[in-house]
Design a protein around this motif. Structure first.
Motif, PDB file in Angstrom:
ATOM      1  N   GLN A   1      32.533 -46.213  -5.358  1.00 27.50           N
ATOM      2  CA  GLN A   1      33.907 -45.715  -5.393  1.00 27.50           C
ATOM      3  C   GLN A   1      34.171 -44.756  -4.232  1.00 27.50           C
ATOM      4  O   GLN A   1      35.254 -44.782  -3.630  1.00 27.50           O
ATOM      5  N   PHE A   2      33.187 -43.902  -3.908  1.00 27.61           N
ATOM      6  CA  PHE A   2      33.349 -43.005  -2.764  1.00 27.61           C
ATOM      7  C   PHE A   2      33.496 -43.791  -1.469  1.00 27.61           C
ATOM      8  O   PHE A   2      34.386 -43.519  -0.652  1.00 27.61           O
ATOM      9  N   LYS A   3      32.619 -44.759  -1.265  1.00 27.09           N
ATOM     10  CA  LYS A   3      32.666 -45.547  -0.039  1.00 27.09           C
ATOM     11  C   LYS A   3      33.989 -46.301   0.078  1.00 27.09           C
ATOM     12  O   LYS A   3      34.573 -46.397   1.171  1.00 27.09           O
ATOM     13  N   SER A   4      34.472 -46.817  -1.037  1.00 26.24           N
ATOM     14  CA  SER A   4      35.736 -47.546  -1.032  1.00 26.24           C
ATOM     15  C   SER A   4      36.914 -46.618  -0.714  1.00 26.24           C
ATOM     16  O   SER A   4      37.784 -46.953   0.096  1.00 26.24           O
ATOM     17  N   ALA A   5      36.935 -45.444  -1.344  1.00 23.85           N
ATOM     18  CA  ALA A   5      38.024 -44.494  -1.102  1.00 23.85           C
ATOM     19  C   ALA A   5      37.997 -43.988   0.334  1.00 23.85           C
ATOM     20  O   ALA A   5      39.052 -43.781   0.955  1.00 23.85           O
ATOM     21  N   TYR A   6      36.808 -43.803   0.876  1.00 25.41           N
ATOM     22  CA  TYR A   6      36.680 -43.323   2.261  1.00 25.41           C
ATOM     23  C   TYR A   6      37.221 -44.366   3.246  1.00 25.41           C
ATOM     24  O   TYR A   6      37.949 -44.029   4.184  1.00 25.41           O
ATOM     25  N   LYS A   7      36.891 -45.633   3.028  1.00 23.82           N
ATOM     26  CA  LYS A   7      37.348 -46.692   3.926  1.00 23.82           C
ATOM     27  C   LYS A   7      38.856 -46.877   3.846  1.00 23.82           C
ATOM     28  O   LYS A   7      39.509 -47.179   4.859  1.00 23.82           O
ATOM     29  N   ARG A   8      39.418 -46.723   2.657  1.00 19.41           N
ATOM     30  CA  ARG A   8      40.853 -46.948   2.469  1.00 19.41           C
ATOM     31  C   ARG A   8      41.680 -45.684   2.714  1.00 19.41           C
ATOM     32  O   ARG A   8      42.907 -45.725   2.604  1.00 19.41           O
ATOM     33  N   ASN A   9      41.002 -44.572   3.027  1.00 22.16           N
ATOM     34  CA  ASN A   9      41.693 -43.285   3.194  1.00 22.16           C
ATOM     35  C   ASN A   9      42.518 -42.925   1.954  1.00 22.16           C
ATOM     36  O   ASN A   9      43.634 -42.409   2.051  1.00 22.16           O
TER      37      ASN A   9
ATOM     38  N   ARG B   1      25.621 -46.068  -9.249  1.00 24.53           N
ATOM     39  CA  ARG B   1      26.021 -47.095  -8.286  1.00 24.53           C
ATOM     40  C   ARG B   1      27.542 -47.226  -8.223  1.00 24.53           C
ATOM     41  O   ARG B   1      28.122 -47.363  -7.139  1.00 24.53           O
ATOM     42  N   ARG B   2      28.182 -47.162  -9.380  1.00 24.69           N
ATOM     43  CA  ARG B   2      29.641 -47.295  -9.412  1.00 24.69           C
ATOM     44  C   ARG B   2      30.334 -46.146  -8.671  1.00 24.69           C
ATOM     45  O   ARG B   2      31.267 -46.361  -7.900  1.00 24.69           O
ATOM     46  N   ILE B   3      29.883 -44.916  -8.905  1.00 25.40           N
ATOM     47  CA  ILE B   3      30.594 -43.777  -8.325  1.00 25.40           C
ATOM     48  C   ILE B   3      30.338 -43.672  -6.821  1.00 25.40           C
ATOM     49  O   ILE B   3      31.216 -43.259  -6.058  1.00 25.40           O
ATOM     50  N   VAL B   4      29.143 -44.073  -6.368  1.00 25.27           N
ATOM     51  CA  VAL B   4      28.882 -44.094  -4.929  1.00 25.27           C
ATOM     52  C   VAL B   4      29.706 -45.200  -4.269  1.00 25.27           C
ATOM     53  O   VAL B   4      30.270 -45.010  -3.179  1.00 25.27           O
TER      54      VAL B   4
ATOM     55  N   LEU C   1      39.276 -39.954  -3.274  1.00 24.56           N
ATOM     56  CA  LEU C   1      38.148 -39.386  -2.551  1.00 24.56           C
ATOM     57  C   LEU C   1      37.824 -37.983  -3.060  1.00 24.56           C
ATOM     58  O   LEU C   1      36.662 -37.647  -3.310  1.00 24.56           O
ATOM     59  N   LEU C   2      38.852 -37.161  -3.239  1.00 26.05           N
ATOM     60  CA  LEU C   2      38.645 -35.787  -3.701  1.00 26.05           C
ATOM     61  C   LEU C   2      38.059 -35.749  -5.105  1.00 26.05           C
ATOM     62  O   LEU C   2      37.099 -35.010  -5.381  1.00 26.05           O
ATOM     63  N   ASN C   3      38.603 -36.553  -6.007  1.00 23.67           N
ATOM     64  CA  ASN C   3      38.102 -36.561  -7.382  1.00 23.67           C
ATOM     65  C   ASN C   3      36.688 -37.131  -7.471  1.00 23.67           C
ATOM     66  O   ASN C   3      35.878 -36.679  -8.288  1.00 23.67           O
ATOM     67  N   THR C   4      36.396 -38.105  -6.622  1.00 23.62           N
ATOM     68  CA  THR C   4      35.063 -38.716  -6.653  1.00 23.62           C
ATOM     69  C   THR C   4      33.991 -37.740  -6.187  1.00 23.62           C
ATOM     70  O   THR C   4      32.934 -37.617  -6.826  1.00 23.62           O
ATOM     71  N   VAL C   5      34.240 -37.032  -5.074  1.00 22.15           N
ATOM     72  CA  VAL C   5      33.221 -36.086  -4.596  1.00 22.15           C
ATOM     73  C   VAL C   5      33.075 -34.925  -5.572  1.00 22.15           C
ATOM     74  O   VAL C   5      31.974 -34.364  -5.723  1.00 22.15           O
ATOM     75  N   ARG C   6      34.139 -34.578  -6.258  1.00 25.57           N
ATOM     76  CA  ARG C   6      34.045 -33.528  -7.278  1.00 25.57           C
ATOM     77  C   ARG C   6      33.121 -33.970  -8.411  1.00 25.57           C
ATOM     78  O   ARG C   6      32.285 -33.183  -8.890  1.00 25.57           O
ATOM     79  N   PHE C   7      33.253 -35.212  -8.826  1.00 22.52           N
ATOM     80  CA  PHE C   7      32.394 -35.752  -9.893  1.00 22.52           C
ATOM     81  C   PHE C   7      30.940 -35.797  -9.422  1.00 22.52           C
ATOM     82  O   PHE C   7      30.010 -35.404 -10.138  1.00 22.52           O
ATOM     83  N   ILE C   8      30.726 -36.272  -8.188  1.00 17.30           N
ATOM     84  CA  ILE C   8      29.360 -36.365  -7.664  1.00 17.30           C
ATOM     85  C   ILE C   8      28.721 -34.985  -7.584  1.00 17.30           C
ATOM     86  O   ILE C   8      27.524 -34.820  -7.874  1.00 17.30           O
ATOM     87  N   ALA C   9      29.499 -33.981  -7.215  1.00 19.07           N
ATOM     88  CA  ALA C   9      28.960 -32.612  -7.136  1.00 19.07           C
ATOM     89  C   ALA C   9      28.431 -32.155  -8.489  1.00 19.07           C
ATOM     90  O   ALA C   9      27.334 -31.575  -8.588  1.00 19.07           O
TER      91      ALA C   9
ATOM     92  N   ILE D   1      31.715 -51.200 -19.545  1.00 20.22           N
ATOM     93  CA  ILE D   1      32.924 -50.612 -20.133  1.00 20.22           C
ATOM     94  C   ILE D   1      32.826 -49.092 -20.130  1.00 20.22           C
ATOM     95  O   ILE D   1      33.793 -48.389 -19.809  1.00 20.22           O
ATOM     96  N   PHE D   2      31.650 -48.565 -20.482  1.00 19.28           N
ATOM     97  CA  PHE D   2      31.452 -47.113 -20.507  1.00 19.28           C
ATOM     98  C   PHE D   2      31.691 -46.511 -19.124  1.00 19.28           C
ATOM     99  O   PHE D   2      32.433 -45.526 -18.984  1.00 19.28           O
ATOM    100  N   CYS D   3      31.069 -47.088 -18.096  1.00 24.65           N
ATOM    101  CA  CYS D   3      31.215 -46.542 -16.743  1.00 24.65           C
ATOM    102  C   CYS D   3      32.671 -46.600 -16.281  1.00 24.65           C
ATOM    103  O   CYS D   3      33.185 -45.631 -15.710  1.00 24.65           O
ATOM    104  N   ARG D   4      33.309 -47.719 -16.527  1.00 28.26           N
ATOM    105  CA  ARG D   4      34.715 -47.850 -16.112  1.00 28.26           C
ATOM    106  C   ARG D   4      35.604 -46.861 -16.858  1.00 28.26           C
ATOM    107  O   ARG D   4      36.487 -46.233 -16.255  1.00 28.26           O
ATOM    108  N   SER D   5      35.377 -46.676 -18.147  1.00 26.55           N
ATOM    109  CA  SER D   5      36.200 -45.771 -18.939  1.00 26.55           C
ATOM    110  C   SER D   5      36.043 -44.327 -18.481  1.00 26.55           C
ATOM    111  O   SER D   5      37.027 -43.586 -18.367  1.00 26.55           O
ATOM    112  N   VAL D   6      34.801 -43.914 -18.204  1.00 27.74           N
ATOM    113  CA  VAL D   6      34.561 -42.536 -17.769  1.00 27.74           C
ATOM    114  C   VAL D   6      35.198 -42.288 -16.406  1.00 27.74           C
ATOM    115  O   VAL D   6      35.863 -41.258 -16.184  1.00 27.74           O
ATOM    116  N   LEU D   7      35.018 -43.205 -15.467  1.00 28.06           N
ATOM    117  CA  LEU D   7      35.585 -43.035 -14.129  1.00 28.06           C
ATOM    118  C   LEU D   7      37.114 -43.031 -14.164  1.00 28.06           C
ATOM    119  O   LEU D   7      37.754 -42.240 -13.478  1.00 28.06           O
TER     120      LEU D   7
END
Length: 346
Positions: A121-129, A116-119, A134-142, A77-83
């Motif tokens: 999420q990046f892979k999923s956003a990249y595949k689905r274009n 694991r969740r955010i990585v 994608l932009l928000n995910t890489v910003r979070f990872i940075a 729940i925590f991971c989903r809420s933060v993302l």
């Protein structure tokens, strides 16, 4: 593994008998456990939604609120809420990253699940274009790289993936990503970062994209020439809550088969619920006790310093009075010697 308890199962289970006839204090009953699960989910979501631009100084208060809840049980729940919150409020990404870093230093398994969740999420956003995600995910990872929650190798892999099959959006996203965490990568992975800049220079030389991408790459090269001094990794020291020795860094790769464990987001009947809750209560008391001890140590340290200062003042004043005493004794002895010599002459 316990079977998944669906809403239909629960309604079927409860239909013959009214909930009031159940012992709500029986921690092995589905009725008790699902009610505590609903409360846990609502409380975590409410606390995460409190994060805003004024949360910089309140992150520790938010952590204390979260510690009152069973974050081990509610880690999904925590991971989903933060993302979800970061996607809707990307301007607070640096605050969310600081929160994750602090939680990760306390609960390694929660931080591991989040990475694991955010990585994933990046892979999923990249595949689905899905460009916004994608932009928000890489910003979070940075920001997680800057907080040393995740190793910088994942940033190099992301940059390589974005630039190997580039589009104008992917190139500009890679530039924004590298501006955020380039300073950290230059410190920890300078050789691999050099290869990434070779890719940027090749794209610039080919001139396949518009003026916007060309301008951003040139700006990035200028920032790199100045060693990312304008964009340091630790741009907001007030959000660096975790000491270096307490930071736990996760290593993950895009090549891994990542399981985001979404099953943790839904209710499951736990046959060891009472024991797990008791274990978390003991852990929570230890964490809060340690935090109170550190506060007391700081206060006692300041008291000791003030006591030492006062003792120093007293000692210095004592030295002055002793010197005055010695000077008065010497003057008295001089006067007595003079009087003795006068009596002898007489």
């Amino acid at each position: 593994m316990s079977p998944l308890i669906t809403s239909s199962y629960f309604s079927d289970f409860m239909s013959p008998v009214s909930p009031s006839n159940h012992n709500v204090h029986d921690k092995t009953s589905p009725f008790y456990q699902i009610s505590t699960w609903d409360s846990l989910r609502n409380n975590i979501t409410t606390i995460i939604n409190k994060i805003n631009s004024n949360s910089n100084a309140k992150i520790k208060d938010i952590i204390l609120d979260l510690l009152e809840l069973n974050l081990i049980r509610g880690r999904g729940i925590f991971c989903r809420s933060v993302l979800t919150s970061q996607m809707s409020r990307p301007e607070f990404t640096h605050v969310f990253a600081a929160l994750v870093a602090l939680v990760n230093s306390i609960f390694f398994e929660v931080g591991q699940l989040f990475i694991r969740r955010i990585v994933w999420q990046f892979k999923s956003a990249y595949k689905r274009n899905d460009n916004p995600q994608l932009l928000n995910t890489v910003r979070f990872i940075a920001h997680l790289v800057n907080q040393k929650v995740v190793h910088g190798i994942i940033a190099i892999e992301i940059l390589t993936v974005l630039l190997e099959k580039p589009s104008e959006f992917r190139v500009t996203t890679a530039v924004r990503f590298l501006v955020e965490c380039g300073s950290m990568l230059q410190d920890v992975l300078p050789n691999k970062l050099y290869g990434v800049f070779d890719l940027f220079c090749g794209i610039l030389y080919e001139g396949r994209f518009g003026k916007n991408a060309e301008f951003m790459i040139k700006k990035l090269l200028a920032i790199r020439k100045r060693d990312f001094q304008v964009y340091p990794a630790n741009r907001q020291p007030e959000l660096d809550f975790v000491e270096d020795e307490d930071k736990l860094t996760h290593e993950v790769s895009l090549d891994e088969d990542i399981d985001p464990e979404f099953s943790l987001d839904v209710f499951k009947l736990d046959p060891y619920f009472a024991m797990n809750e008791k274990f978390y209560e003991g852990m929570k008391k230890d964490l809060i006790f340690d935090d109170e001890e550190s506060d007391e140590d700081q206060e006692s340290g300041s008291d000791i310093e003030s006591d030492e200062e006062s003792e120093g003042d007293q000692a210095s004043s004592g030295k002055v009075s002793n010197s005055d005493t010695r000077s008065s004794h010497s003057s008295d002895s001089a006067n007595s010697d003079e009087n003795g010599r006068k009596r002898k002459r007489n």
